[in-house]
Design a protein around this motif. Structure first.
Motif, PDB file in Angstrom:
ATOM      1  N   PHE A 149      18.131  13.862  -0.175  1.00  0.00           N
ATOM      2  CA  PHE A 149      16.994  14.495  -0.290  1.00  0.00           C
ATOM      3  C   PHE A 149      16.532  13.914  -1.724  1.00  0.00           C
ATOM      4  O   PHE A 149      15.676  14.955  -2.593  1.00  0.00           O
ATOM      5  N   LYS A 150      15.878  12.517  -0.922  1.00  0.00           N
ATOM      6  CA  LYS A 150      14.709  12.065  -2.353  1.00  0.00           C
ATOM      7  C   LYS A 150      14.119  11.085  -1.168  1.00  0.00           C
ATOM      8  O   LYS A 150      13.758  11.391  -0.334  1.00  0.00           O
ATOM      9  N   VAL A 151      12.566  10.072  -2.409  1.00  0.00           N
ATOM     10  CA  VAL A 151      11.733   9.922  -2.091  1.00  0.00           C
ATOM     11  C   VAL A 151      12.308   8.235  -1.382  1.00  0.00           C
ATOM     12  O   VAL A 151      12.956   7.710  -2.342  1.00  0.00           O
ATOM     13  N   VAL A 152      11.855   8.186  -0.793  1.00  0.00           N
ATOM     14  CA  VAL A 152      11.885   7.168  -0.025  1.00  0.00           C
ATOM     15  C   VAL A 152      11.532   5.584  -0.214  1.00  0.00           C
ATOM     16  O   VAL A 152      10.136   5.733  -0.201  1.00  0.00           O
ATOM     17  N   TRP A 153      12.265   4.912  -0.824  1.00  0.00           N
ATOM     18  CA  TRP A 153      11.361   3.381  -1.358  1.00  0.00           C
ATOM     19  C   TRP A 153      10.646   2.835   0.183  1.00  0.00           C
ATOM     20  O   TRP A 153      11.379   2.899   0.854  1.00  0.00           O
ATOM     21  N   PRO A 154       9.615   1.875   0.141  1.00  0.00           N
ATOM     22  CA  PRO A 154       9.097   0.989   1.492  1.00  0.00           C
ATOM     23  C   PRO A 154      10.106   0.251   1.357  1.00  0.00           C
ATOM     24  O   PRO A 154      11.129   0.350   0.974  1.00  0.00           O
ATOM     25  N   ASN A 155      10.770   0.303   3.198  1.00  0.00           N
ATOM     26  CA  ASN A 155      11.461  -0.736   3.735  1.00  0.00           C
ATOM     27  C   ASN A 155      11.480  -3.124   2.564  1.00  0.00           C
ATOM     28  O   ASN A 155      11.579  -3.200   3.022  1.00  0.00           O
ATOM     29  N   LYS A 185       0.817  -1.103   0.144  1.00  0.00           N
ATOM     30  CA  LYS A 185      -0.078   0.148  -0.318  1.00  0.00           C
ATOM     31  C   LYS A 185       1.073   1.450   0.277  1.00  0.00           C
ATOM     32  O   LYS A 185       0.866   1.922  -0.938  1.00  0.00           O
ATOM     33  N   SER A 186       1.798   1.364   0.545  1.00  0.00           N
ATOM     34  CA  SER A 186       2.391   2.226   0.471  1.00  0.00           C
ATOM     35  C   SER A 186       3.357   2.780  -0.474  1.00  0.00           C
ATOM     36  O   SER A 186       3.924   3.555  -0.844  1.00  0.00           O
ATOM     37  N   LEU A 187       3.726   1.827  -0.817  1.00  0.00           N
ATOM     38  CA  LEU A 187       4.872   1.372  -2.696  1.00  0.00           C
ATOM     39  C   LEU A 187       3.784   2.565  -3.349  1.00  0.00           C
ATOM     40  O   LEU A 187       3.965   3.800  -4.697  1.00  0.00           O
ATOM     41  N   ARG A 188       2.232   2.307  -3.422  1.00  0.00           N
ATOM     42  CA  ARG A 188       1.409   2.553  -4.175  1.00  0.00           C
ATOM     43  C   ARG A 188       1.520   4.570  -3.711  1.00  0.00           C
ATOM     44  O   ARG A 188       0.918   5.170  -4.252  1.00  0.00           O
ATOM     45  N   SER A 189       0.984   4.529  -2.265  1.00  0.00           N
ATOM     46  CA  SER A 189       1.496   5.903  -2.133  1.00  0.00           C
ATOM     47  C   SER A 189       2.463   6.720  -2.525  1.00  0.00           C
ATOM     48  O   SER A 189       2.529   7.413  -2.849  1.00  0.00           O
ATOM     49  N   VAL A 190       3.584   5.888  -2.213  1.00  0.00           N
ATOM     50  CA  VAL A 190       4.743   7.033  -2.605  1.00  0.00           C
ATOM     51  C   VAL A 190       4.866   7.071  -3.905  1.00  0.00           C
ATOM     52  O   VAL A 190       4.697   8.650  -4.452  1.00  0.00           O
ATOM     53  N   LEU A 191       4.243   6.590  -4.669  1.00  0.00           N
ATOM     54  CA  LEU A 191       4.468   6.531  -6.600  1.00  0.00           C
ATOM     55  C   LEU A 191       3.415   7.902  -6.731  1.00  0.00           C
ATOM     56  O   LEU A 191       4.041   8.668  -7.688  1.00  0.00           O
ATOM     57  N   GLU A 211       1.957  13.097  -8.984  1.00  0.00           N
ATOM     58  CA  GLU A 211       1.295  13.926  -8.707  1.00  0.00           C
ATOM     59  C   GLU A 211       2.738  15.254  -8.292  1.00  0.00           C
ATOM     60  O   GLU A 211       2.428  16.368  -9.417  1.00  0.00           O
ATOM     61  N   SER A 212       3.418  15.302  -8.182  1.00  0.00           N
ATOM     62  CA  SER A 212       4.210  16.356  -7.608  1.00  0.00           C
ATOM     63  C   SER A 212       5.338  16.929  -9.028  1.00  0.00           C
ATOM     64  O   SER A 212       5.703  17.746  -9.368  1.00  0.00           O
ATOM     65  N   ALA A 213       6.024  15.443  -9.604  1.00  0.00           N
ATOM     66  CA  ALA A 213       6.710  15.232 -10.874  1.00  0.00           C
ATOM     67  C   ALA A 213       6.457  15.590 -11.805  1.00  0.00           C
ATOM     68  O   ALA A 213       7.018  16.452 -12.364  1.00  0.00           O
TER      69      ALA A 213
END
Length: 209
Positions: free
Chosen positions: A69-75, A20-26, A31-33
């Protein structure tokens, strides 16, 4: 005290949370990029301009490169991350993680990736339409300002007239400026550049046919 089965269930729940976190991060990334920056998504397989998007430049694993300063992938491990991205409909390059998306086939259910391609490109299309409309609204003002330019700032050449150091009144986007230049070119008006330096606006004596 937790049992082995409870521990295993805990691991399963972590996996589901990270999916779920992966979907949210992407989603936040696209949206921003793309949408916020008015960028199209061209990395659709089969498109002439298709080139995988090097998102590894914007993302980091939780430990590796975490200081940047990057987006962090889920672990996830990188192997599992690639598998999860593929399940979401992305095609991943073999080395560093760059993504492209297969085209949607009519009648098939869209993948998460295809839904975002559609959303991004629709937003870009609306943006371009609005910027084109703005350019059309501003164009008469450009003509009016050229017409009212003091004569001492106008130089007559054989074949064209130069309005030296002409300045636009409005601060506009690069996309709007592109549409505005097309309108000008249609009427034989264009920016005059000499050795990479803007010199003004030139009006050709004859309108292009």
């Amino acid at each position: 005290m937790a049992t082995a089965n409870e521990l295993r269930e805990h691991c399963t729940n972590l996996y589901v949370e990270r999916e779920k976190s992966l979907r949210s991060v992407l989603s936040e990334y696209f949206e921003s990029a793309f949408i916020a920056r008015h960028r199209p998504f061209r990395a659709v397989i089969g498109n002439r301009k298709c080139k995988p998007i090097p998102i590894y430049r914007d993302f980091a694993f939780p430990i590796k490169d975490a200081f940047e300063f990057k987006v962090v992938w889920p672990n996830f491990s990188e192997e599992t991350l690639r598998k999860e991205l593929s399940k979401l409909g992305f095609v991943i390059t073999p080395n560093r993680i760059s993504i492209s998306v297969p085209p949607h086939k009519k009648g098939d259910k869209m993948t998460f990736a295809q839904e975002w391609v559609m959303k991004i490109n629709h937003s870009y299309s609306v943006y371009c339409s609005n910027e084109k409309k703005l350019a059309e609204e501003l164009y008469p003002n450009v003509i009016k300002k050229l017409y009212s330019t003091p004569a001492e700032n106008i130089i007559t050449y054989d074949g064209y007239t130069l309005f030296r150091n002409f300045k636009y009144e409005h601060s506009i986007s690069l996309k709007c400026a592109t549409f505005l230049r097309k309108l000008m070119l249609r009427d034989g008006i264009k920016e005059y550049i000499e050795k990479g330096e803007y010199k003004g606006i030139m009006v050709l004596n004859n309108t292009p046919t």
